[in-house]
Design a protein around this motif. Structure first.
Motif, PDB file in Angstrom:
ATOM      1  N   ASP A  99      43.233  49.208  37.992  1.00 51.62           N
ATOM      2  CA  ASP A  99      43.269  49.821  39.322  1.00 51.62           C
ATOM      3  C   ASP A  99      41.919  49.770  40.027  1.00 51.62           C
ATOM      4  N   ASP A 100      40.866  50.125  39.305  1.00 51.32           N
ATOM      5  CA  ASP A 100      39.557  50.213  39.934  1.00 51.32           C
ATOM      6  C   ASP A 100      38.977  48.845  40.278  1.00 51.32           C
ATOM      7  N   ASN A 101      39.545  47.779  39.744  1.00 51.42           N
ATOM      8  CA  ASN A 101      39.064  46.432  40.038  1.00 51.42           C
ATOM      9  C   ASN A 101      39.878  45.732  41.116  1.00 51.42           C
ATOM     10  N   LEU A 102      41.015  46.307  41.466  1.00 53.42           N
ATOM     11  CA  LEU A 102      41.944  45.605  42.350  1.00 53.42           C
ATOM     12  C   LEU A 102      41.328  45.284  43.705  1.00 53.42           C
ATOM     13  N   GLY A 103      40.666  46.250  44.311  1.00 50.79           N
ATOM     14  CA  GLY A 103      40.082  46.024  45.630  1.00 50.79           C
ATOM     15  C   GLY A 103      39.069  44.902  45.633  1.00 50.79           C
ATOM     16  N   SER A 104      38.205  44.861  44.622  1.00 53.94           N
ATOM     17  CA  SER A 104      37.189  43.807  44.572  1.00 53.94           C
ATOM     18  C   SER A 104      37.814  42.448  44.291  1.00 53.94           C
TER      19      SER A 104
ATOM     20  N   THR B 188      50.295  45.188  40.562  1.00 51.42           N
ATOM     21  CA  THR B 188      51.045  46.045  39.639  1.00 51.42           C
ATOM     22  C   THR B 188      50.426  47.431  39.481  1.00 51.42           C
ATOM     23  N   SER B 189      49.529  47.809  40.362  1.00 51.00           N
ATOM     24  CA  SER B 189      48.901  49.121  40.269  1.00 51.00           C
ATOM     25  C   SER B 189      49.882  50.218  40.658  1.00 51.00           C
TER      26      SER B 189
ATOM     27  N   LEU C 143      38.954  37.141  46.402  1.00 49.29           N
ATOM     28  CA  LEU C 143      39.871  36.036  46.672  1.00 49.29           C
ATOM     29  C   LEU C 143      39.941  35.737  48.168  1.00 49.29           C
ATOM     30  N   SER C 144      39.905  36.792  48.972  1.00 50.58           N
ATOM     31  CA  SER C 144      39.923  36.597  50.424  1.00 50.58           C
ATOM     32  C   SER C 144      38.648  35.904  50.902  1.00 50.58           C
TER      33      SER C 144
END
Length: 297
Positions: A82-87, A107-108, A92-93
């Motif tokens: 979860d804590d890595n999803l934003g980064s 999948t969070s 990727l963007s």
């Protein structure tokens, strides 16, 4: 037309990439493959993840995350902490790896769509615990999925392909939804192991043999009957028994027992299982113990 709408219009198989071949990602990738989709690539960093990817996703190339995103022309599954999803999404963007033709599903449980920013996507969380073993695939049929999506058609299609049932969760309700699952499943593991440790300390050689029928019955009853399933000394107001428990529990176990006993008493009273007048002495015992033991950190 959005990426989701384009994906819906496509026939099987979808071309899928998986970023994060951990316990969840590799299993869900394998389930999608079993449903007829083409898993073309996966990102796996650790040795354990690479071994898991080779075992569960043998058809997928193991590539860096940005290359996986570029290869996933229909669906990109992000199964990262979860804590890595934003980064991960931001990275990727920034590299231009995310195409507007690709649906991004994460999948969070705690996050919804906001974490994806402008990316067209779905929050797709399986309400199941995973070990990363092949046997996890057998647990997927019939489970609920906490789903947040602007367009529910494609999300429902994916959940159906995975053998599950969608449970639609509002964006702002996802932290509470996830807290409920973590509280129930993760803390249950801690509670069971605490009970097993105490039984060993009491001289019981095989705690699992003692606990298994009791805990299975308690779980089944709780799910069917709610608070009416409460039994034991707290629900009866047996203050003396609870005091004996607290006197013998280890310093590590006592705070958790106390917190749960206090909450159990509150629920028993609210449900009419324990009359307030019968609970008075019990509540005094719990209050005294709270002042001595303190609340769990």
């Amino acid at each position: 037309m959005s990426a989701v709408q384009r994906a819906v219009s496509r026939t099987h198989p979808l071309v899928v990439g998986v970023v994060g071949a951990g316990r969840v990602g590799a299993v869900l990738g394998a389930a999608l493959a079993a449903a007829g989709h083409e898993i073309v690539a996966t990102a796996a960093v650790s040795a354990a993840s690479r071994e898991r990817a080779r075992r569960l996703l043998p058809q997928a190339a193991i590539l860096p995350a940005d290359e996986v995103a570029r290869a996933a022309t229909d669906l990109l599954l992000l199964a990262v902490p979860d804590d890595n999803l934003g980064s991960v999404v931001a990275g990727l963007s920034a590299t231009g790896a995310l195409s507007d033709r690709t649906v991004v599903a994460h999948t969070s449980g705690a996050h919804g769509l906001a974490i994806l920013g402008d990316v067209d996507g779905i929050a797709l969380h399986p309400a199941m615990t995973f070990t990363g073993a092949d046997g996890d695939l057998d647990r997927l049929p019939g489970i609920a999925w906490g789903v947040t999506a602007r367009d529910r058609v494609f999300a429902a299609r994916l959940v159906t392909d995975l053998g599950g049932v969608p449970e639609w969760v509002a964006e702002d309700a996802r932290p509470l939804y996830h807290a409920a699952l973590a509280h129930g499943a993760n803390h249950l593991v801690t509670l069971v192991n605490e009970a097993a440790d105490l039984l060993r300390a009491a001289g019981v050689r095989n705690p699992g043999t003692v606990l298994s029928p009791l805990l299975h019955a308690a779980l089944d009853n709780a799910l069917e009957l709610g608070d009416a399933a409460l039994t034991g000394p707290v629900s009866r107001g047996d203050a003396g028994t609870v005091r004996k428990h607290l006197d013998r529990l280890t310093p590590e176990s006592a705070p958790a027992y106390l917190a749960l006993a206090r909450r159990t008493a509150d629920r028993a009273i609210a449900a009419g299982r324990l009359r307030p007048q019968d609970a008075a002495l019990l509540m005094d015992v719990l209050a005294t113990a709270h002042a001595t033991v303190g609340s769990p950190s």
